[in-house]
Scaffold this active site. Structure first.
Site, PDB file in Angstrom:
ATOM      1  N   GLU A   1     -23.832 -17.880   1.846  1.00 60.60           N
ATOM      2  CA  GLU A   1     -23.509 -18.468   0.542  1.00 60.60           C
ATOM      3  C   GLU A   1     -23.334 -19.985   0.622  1.00 60.60           C
ATOM      4  OE1 GLU A   1     -20.186 -16.279  -1.124  1.00 60.60           O
ATOM      5  OE2 GLU A   1     -21.566 -14.866  -2.087  1.00 60.60           O
TER       6      GLU A   1
ATOM      7  N   GLU B   1     -10.971 -21.569   1.219  1.00 62.98           N
ATOM      8  CA  GLU B   1     -11.433 -20.335   1.864  1.00 62.98           C
ATOM      9  C   GLU B   1     -12.911 -20.214   1.516  1.00 62.98           C
ATOM     10  OE1 GLU B   1     -13.140 -17.413   2.290  1.00 62.98           O
ATOM     11  OE2 GLU B   1     -11.841 -16.109   1.092  1.00 62.98           O
TER      12      GLU B   1
END
Length: 412
Positions: free
Chosen positions: A199, A190
């Site tokens: 990110e 995930e």
């Protein structure tokens, strides 16, 4: 002017990279965008250097530039990044997100028979819930749970507490330093962030894929899309900009441009877009095939769009979200989807709102066309900028208006 336009003041210019956008305020100041390559011809002044940008010459502020060979203390900001996942705060948020977590549970459950005897890797496993789903709902030969943050100490106890120590093995390691007993049949992770890529955990996933996934192995998610829609945002505009028109009988309107810059220069994360605020049918603007996409592809992604406005309203900006798809291990089996858009059950990601500099009235039948560009920060590798280009054509006009654009840093 320092030197002539041929750059003769310094026959060996040095190349620097722009860390931020800069808009020149004078005739001799150059404007540039983050990531631009800038040739520096003269560094004799500490604060302003004589430079060349795409054949244009002028002064640029030295503090906005980075030399490609200069070391960055931590361009990945790993200490901060892994530190944030080392406590339970973010894990509480993620595990409380039922659509997210239930989708992964359903993926394991619907593939439980096909997973029998397979080797699975759960990359960035956190508290290990996907690994535990594998251990409890299927019969894999092994599950390699990989986690680099300090939460791994708790994950090890959770594996034992749930009776999965015979199949789930925890590896406390960064993805790039991983050493496994064997390659894997399935790589599940995930990794998604706001606007899909923020990110950039996805880079670690791709590096592990290339090193540890067997030929013909399965990626979960198997593909991902970024979706976009033109939208209204009356509450945001009213509360942040119109608020300054009149306060207690006093004219505060001169602060409206300041408010516009302060509140709308960056995207708004965790925006809950109401379906009725969508001015058109959403469209997918970027698609990643997780079996074939390369790390180098992530540096710059571009997608085009053309929307037909479906009702009268005000175009305040655009909203974006992502969907991920999980291909079945069984040929012809169902593909499961996690959709984080406004027409699905809310997730902790919600949507991301990009506000334009000024509202645009639109009518049913108008067209809004343009492009979205995701540009990864060349120094701060977990960050990116998103540029939206747009133009409008009224239903009774033959040509589009002039193209306008706005860049949104996320966050550097």
């Amino acid at each position: 002017m320092n030197g002539d336009e041929s750059g003769e003041s310094n026959p060996e210019p040095e190349e620097f990279i722009a860390l931020e956008d800069f808009t020149g305020s004078g005739a001799e100041q150059l404007s540039f965008a983050v990531g631009d390559r800038i040739l520096i011809h003269d560094q004799s002044c500490a604060d302003w250097w004589w430079a060349e940008v795409e054949g244009r010459y002028g002064y640029v502020p030295s503090g906005y530039l980075h030399h490609p060979d200069a070391e960055v203390e931590d361009g990945w900001q790993d200490e901060e990044y892994f530190g944030s996942y080392g406590t339970l705060k973010l894990h509480l948020e993620m595990l409380s997100d039922r659509p997210r977590t239930e989708t992964y549970r359903q993926v394991i459950l619907s593939n439980s028979t096909a997973l029998r005897g397979k080797v699975v890797m759960d990359l960035g496993c956190g508290t290990g819930i996907i690994s535990l789903f594998c251990g409890r709902l299927a019969e894999p030969a092994a599950v390699y749970a990989v986690e680099a943050s300090a939460v791994a100490e708790h994950t090890e106890r959770l594996v034992k507490l749930n009776g999965c120590e015979g199949v789930v093995t925890l590896f406390k390691s960064r993805a790039e330093e991983l050493n496994l007993p064997s390659k894997v049949d399935v790589l599940v992770s995930e990794w998604m962030g706001n606007c899909l890529l923020f990110e950039f955990m996805v880079e670690s996933v791709l590096c592990v894929r290339d090193r540890w996934l067997k030929e013909g192995g399965m990626m979960w998610p198997s593909s991902a899309t970024l979706s976009l829609v033109p939208c209204q945002a009356d509450d945001d505009y009213s509360q942040k900009v119109e608020f300054w028109e009149n306060l207690y009988g006093l004219d505060y309107s001169c602060l409206q441009p300041v408010a516009q810059e302060e509140f709308f220069s960056k995207p708004k994360f965790s925006h809950q877009l109401k379906p009725e605020d969508c001015l058109s049918t959403p469209c997918d603007v970027i698609t990643l095939d997780m079996h074939t996409v390369k790390v180098s592809d992530l540096e710059k992604l571009r997608g085009e769009f053309q929307f037909t406005v479906e009702r009268r309203g005000t175009l305040h900006g655009f909203s974006a979200w992502f969907s991920t798809f999980f291909q079945s291990l069984d040929e012809g089996g169902p593909t499961l989807e996690l959709n984080t858009g406004p027409h699905s059950e809310p997730t902790h990601w919600k949507q991301t709102l990009f506000m334009l500099d000024a509202p645009i009235p639109v009518e049913e039948g108008d067209c809004v066309g343009g492009a979205i560009i995701l540009h990864r920060n060349p120094v701060w590798r977990r960050h990116m900028s998103i540029t939206i280009e747009w133009r409008k054509k009224s239903r009774n006009e033959a040509a589009f208006s002039e193209v306008k654009s706005k860049r949104f840093p996320m966050w550097r």
